[in-house]
Design an enzyme around this catalytic site. Structure first.
Site, mmCIF file in Angstrom:
data_model
loop_
_atom_site.group_PDB
_atom_site.id
_atom_site.type_symbol
_atom_site.label_atom_id
_atom_site.label_comp_id
_atom_site.label_asym_id
_atom_site.label_seq_id
_atom_site.Cartn_x
_atom_site.Cartn_y
_atom_site.Cartn_z
ATOM 1 C CB VAL A 140 19.116 14.812 11.815
ATOM 2 C CG1 VAL A 140 19.976 15.815 12.578
ATOM 3 C CG2 VAL A 140 19.073 13.487 12.559
ATOM 4 N N GLY A 143 19.874 19.466 6.713
ATOM 5 C CA GLY A 143 19.059 18.378 7.238
ATOM 6 C C GLY A 143 19.425 17.073 6.558
ATOM 7 C CE LYS A 144 21.933 13.043 3.206
ATOM 8 N NZ LYS A 144 22.508 13.848 2.116
ATOM 9 N N GLY A 145 17.775 12.712 6.260
ATOM 10 C CA GLY A 145 16.861 11.701 6.782
ATOM 11 C C GLY A 145 17.216 10.355 6.233
ATOM 12 C CG ASP A 158 21.625 10.654 0.347
ATOM 13 O OD1 ASP A 158 22.207 11.733 0.236
ATOM 14 O OD2 ASP A 158 22.188 9.644 0.797
#
Ligand code: NAD
Length: 426
Positions: free
Chosen positions: A64, A109-111, A150
């Site tokens: 995202v 952002g992040k995934g 992460d």
């Protein structure tokens, strides 16, 4: 005032609650608030891999990009069974505000992949990472979207990710991910950067609140990458007294203080877990994680997981200063109670911004194919954290609002200004 719809993820609920307050404070109209709230790009991918036993499994993967108003999207990749689109979206939005409040040229952002990474073999983990990298390749790049480790991803995962992109694009691009191993264009100082930034925030806050951290009592929830280094830095560099630490196995309490080096060594030789530490030391007793949060200490550092300080227990928290190492450790209800009680909270988007700040330094070093010294990294980190803290502190005092609201006000203002100045394409 704009009221966001109810969100299933408490972190998204907090981010949007604070965003709405900031938008109202800044006089932004409903359309602008909606634009700020809505993720720019949401990608869901299938990640099929062949398992060691020859069977095929397909995992759900996400990336995202909440905002690229200030620069490339920046944010980690999480491998965990609880990963959902909602959670990834919440974390991406937190990254937008965190990068903004720290003054970094990044969006958020992040995934993630919904997978129990610990149950996979090394080969399966590598196959999963390479296929996921391939699937999100169209939207990733050093000037587009820069992932990082992460939960349950690390430097090795980033090395596979980087190698996959290097092979596919036929060009070396060390700035395409951060959190890489040192031998592969990683940055010195990255491992302790989040905790170092938290410690800086603790010192800045204590100075302004008029107490000395030397001898102050500290309870730290979570003894992983963030909590363990924070406890160590606070004890050894700032002479604070660490009276409690915790992890999934429980909380360990020593009213007169504990030897953090001994706790670190115990964790190191015990698979990273503190189980049994109360039996290893006479002065240490086992309490629950809930009890740790309510200890009568000067400083409380929630550095484990989200949703720990809630409407249920915020009234019983006795610390005078809370420094949020974890993302989203306080719910909206918990926040309101702490504000009413006058507890000073340094919010996650400011307190744990040291990690992404040194990721930014790693990105800059990668773009230049040039490595900085540890001294350079640490001195620049101090400069960034001091500037961000001072700005938020000053806004909080000028506007007479809590630090969390001030942090969002600074962050939202910067992103909104960039969007408005750039205008709407096409
Ligand atoms: P980690 O996995 O290294 O450590 C997490 C710690 O929390 C472990 O000690 C674990 O046992 C403990 N824990 C897990 N569930 C718990 C529970 N229910 N009660 C008490 N303890 C529990 O993770 P980390 O990298 O240290 O991250 C911790 C938090 O900080 C997360 O919210 C993460 O998103 C946030 N954060 C991390 C970084 C970073 O650089 N690593 C940067 C910014 C924010």
């Amino acid at each position: 005032m704009t009221v966001s719809p109810a969100y299933t993820d408490p972190m998204l609920e907090m981010a949007n609650y604070q965003l709405d307050k900031a938008a109202q404070h800044l006089g932004l109209d409903e359309g602008m608030s909606q634009w700020l709230r809505t993720p720019e790009r949401v990608l869901k991918v299938a990640v099929p891999i062949k398992m060691d036993d020859g069977t095929m499994r397909v995992y759900d993967g996400y990336r995202v990009q909440h905002s690229t108003a200030l620069g490339p999207a920046k944010g980690g990749i999480r491998y965990h069974p609880n990963v959902t689109m909602d959670e990834v979206t919440a974390l991406a939005s937190l990254m937008t505000w965190k990068c903004s409040v720290a003054g970094l040229p990044f969006g958020g952002g992040k995934g993630g992949i919904s997978v129990d990474a610990r149950s996979l073999s090394t080969g399966e983990l590598e196959a999963l990472t390479r296929r996921y990298a391939y699937m999100i390749l169209p939207i990733v790049g050093s000037k587009q979207d820069v992932p990082a480790p992460d939960v349950d991803t690390d430097g090795q995962v980033m090395a596979w990710f980087n190698d996959t992109l290097t092979m596919l694009r036929r060009e070396a691009d060390p700035a395409v991910v951060t959190g890489k191993p040192l031998g592969l264009y990683g940055s010195l100082g990255r491992a302790r950067s989040t905790s170092r930034g938290m410690a800086h925030c603790t010192i800045f806050a204590a100075e302004r609140m008029g107490f000395d951290v030397a001898g102050a009592t500290v309870a730290v929830q979570g003894f992983g990458k963030v909590g363990s280094h924070y406890a160590d830095i606070m004890a050894h560099d700032h002479s604070a007294t660490i009276v409690a630490v915790s992890d999934v196995s429980g909380a360990y309490y020593a009213p007169d203080g504990m030897d953090v080096a001994d706790v670190l060594e115990y964790a190191r030789t015990n698979g990273g877990i503190l189980t049994g530490y109360d039996q290893a030391q006479d002065n240490v007793q086992l309490i629950s994680n809930e009890e740790l949060l309510e200890l009568d200490v000067d400083i409380l550092a929630p550095a484990a997981i989200e949703g720990q300080i809630t409407g249920r227990n915020a009234g019983s928290v006795k610390a005078t200063l809370i420094v949020e190492g974890a993302n989203g450790p306080t719910t909206v209800e918990g926040h309101e109670i702490l504000v009413d009680r006058g507890v000073m909270v340094i919010p996650d988007i400011l307190a744990n911004a040291g990690g992404v700040t040194v990721s930014y330094f790693e990105w800059v070093q990668g773009l230049q194919f040039f490595q900085w010294t540890l001294e350079e990294v640490e001195s620049r980190l101090l400069t960034v954290m001091r500037k961000a803290f001072d700005q938020v502190w000053n806004v909080a005092h000028e506007e007479d609002i809590p630090m969390r609201e001030a942090a969002f006000l600074v962050a939202v203002d910067r992103v909104a200004e960039s969007m408005l100045t750039r205008g709407l394409f096409p």
